[in-house]
Scaffold this motif. Structure first.
Motif, short mmCIF file in Angstrom:
data_model
loop_
_atom_site.label_atom_id
_atom_site.label_comp_id
_atom_site.label_asym_id
_atom_site.label_seq_id
_atom_site.Cartn_x
_atom_site.Cartn_y
_atom_site.Cartn_z
N ASP A 83 -27.31 -54.53 -16.92
CA ASP A 83 -26.36 -55.25 -16.36
C ASP A 83 -24.95 -55.40 -17.35
O ASP A 83 -24.41 -55.95 -17.60
N ALA A 84 -25.06 -54.05 -18.14
CA ALA A 84 -24.51 -54.00 -18.68
C ALA A 84 -22.29 -53.50 -17.70
O ALA A 84 -22.55 -53.59 -17.53
N GLY A 85 -21.63 -53.90 -19.15
CA GLY A 85 -20.38 -54.48 -18.40
C GLY A 85 -19.81 -52.82 -18.70
O GLY A 85 -17.79 -52.80 -18.43
N TYR A 86 -20.10 -52.16 -18.29
CA TYR A 86 -19.63 -50.52 -19.05
C TYR A 86 -20.33 -49.62 -18.83
O TYR A 86 -21.84 -49.61 -18.43
N TYR A 87 -19.71 -48.61 -18.30
CA TYR A 87 -20.24 -47.56 -18.01
C TYR A 87 -19.69 -46.26 -19.05
O TYR A 87 -19.15 -46.63 -19.66
N VAL A 88 -20.33 -45.20 -19.21
CA VAL A 88 -19.64 -43.85 -20.28
C VAL A 88 -19.44 -42.77 -20.04
O VAL A 88 -20.30 -42.84 -18.44
N TYR A 89 -19.01 -41.91 -20.19
CA TYR A 89 -17.81 -41.14 -19.92
C TYR A 89 -17.51 -40.14 -20.84
O TYR A 89 -17.33 -40.95 -22.51
N GLY A 90 -17.22 -38.79 -21.54
CA GLY A 90 -16.38 -38.02 -22.57
C GLY A 90 -17.40 -37.19 -22.66
O GLY A 90 -18.36 -36.62 -22.02
N THR A 91 -17.19 -36.11 -23.92
CA THR A 91 -17.85 -35.05 -24.09
C THR A 91 -17.68 -34.90 -25.59
O THR A 91 -17.32 -35.54 -26.56
N PRO A 92 -18.97 -34.59 -26.21
CA PRO A 92 -19.63 -33.77 -25.12
C PRO A 92 -20.75 -35.17 -24.57
O PRO A 92 -20.91 -36.38 -24.47
N VAL A 93 -21.59 -34.34 -24.22
CA VAL A 93 -22.72 -34.98 -22.78
C VAL A 93 -23.58 -35.97 -23.18
O VAL A 93 -23.64 -35.53 -24.30
N ASP A 94 -24.39 -36.87 -22.84
CA ASP A 94 -25.39 -37.29 -22.62
C ASP A 94 -25.51 -38.33 -24.54
O ASP A 94 -26.16 -38.32 -25.12
N GLY A 95 -23.38 -38.95 -24.21
CA GLY A 95 -23.61 -39.94 -26.21
C GLY A 95 -23.32 -39.00 -27.29
O GLY A 95 -23.31 -40.05 -28.50
N ALA A 96 -23.75 -37.35 -26.78
CA ALA A 96 -23.33 -36.95 -28.19
C ALA A 96 -22.10 -37.08 -28.95
O ALA A 96 -22.03 -36.51 -30.15
N GLY A 97 -20.95 -37.84 -28.33
CA GLY A 97 -20.14 -37.47 -28.85
C GLY A 97 -19.78 -39.82 -28.38
O GLY A 97 -18.35 -39.90 -29.05
N GLN A 98 -20.86 -40.32 -28.68
CA GLN A 98 -20.59 -42.01 -29.25
C GLN A 98 -21.32 -42.38 -30.08
O GLN A 98 -21.91 -43.72 -29.75
N TYR A 99 -21.39 -42.25 -31.41
CA TYR A 99 -21.28 -42.93 -32.51
C TYR A 99 -20.65 -43.44 -33.07
O TYR A 99 -19.69 -43.28 -32.96
N ALA A 100 -21.38 -44.49 -33.52
CA ALA A 100 -19.86 -45.76 -33.55
C ALA A 100 -20.72 -46.41 -35.17
O ALA A 100 -21.59 -47.17 -35.33
N ASP A 101 -19.24 -46.95 -35.54
CA ASP A 101 -19.46 -47.28 -36.80
C ASP A 101 -19.89 -48.85 -36.00
O ASP A 101 -19.97 -49.63 -34.82
N PRO A 102 -20.93 -49.93 -36.82
CA PRO A 102 -21.57 -50.91 -36.74
C PRO A 102 -20.54 -51.93 -35.98
O PRO A 102 -21.15 -53.66 -34.95
#
Length: 157
Positions: free
Chosen positions: A21-40
């Protein structure tokens, strides 16, 4: 120790990749979230925006590159190393989870403008780069016709 969400040496968490039920989806590189580390704080911005977005919209918005674990280098990005920037896809009228440029007939300018306004309503957001001159407060930047780049203020350490 049970790790609920992957975390890097900076203490940054990977953006949840497929929450129900999230309001977002993910895309980008590298795949599988490897490029989606975020400051809190950046994670809190995403969650704030997606909850507000869902009050009026069924379509999801796409979250792309943020930062690699530990802040490694990205090709084609001089930023996205400190977990304080992220890319968000422009919205499509058909709701598909695919890229769209501002020149495409599927580009939904009204919805993209509304999404940018929601981002700007969060006090941590300091700047948004996007090339649609009809959307207020965005700064034009090379290669930002199909997504906008959000910068947030650094948190005191």
């Amino acid at each position: 120790m049970l790790e609920i969400q992957p975390r890097d040496k900076r203490g940054y968490f990977m953006l949840p990749q497929a929450p129900e039920d999230a309001g977002y989806y993910v895309y980008g590189t590298p795949v599988d979230g490897a490029g989606q580390y975020a400051d809190p704080v950046l994670l809190s911005v995403i969650f704030f925006v997606e909850r507000h977005w869902q009050t009026t919209e069924k379509r999801k918005f796409g979250v792309g590159n943020i930062s690699q674990a530990g802040g490694g280098s990205y090709s084609k990005h001089s930023s996205h190393k400190n977990g304080l920037q992220m890319d968000i896809r422009a919205l499509r009228a058909d709701g598909l989870h695919l890229p769209v440029t501002r020149f495409d007939h599927q580009y939904d300018q009204k919805a993209t403008k509304r999404l940018i306004e929601i981002f700007y309503s969060h006090p941590a957001v300091k700047n948004i780069l996007f090339n649609d001159k009809d959307i207020p407060r965005v700064q034009h930047w090379l290669n930002h016709d199909d997504h906008f780049h959000v910068d947030i203020r650094a948190t005191p350490k």
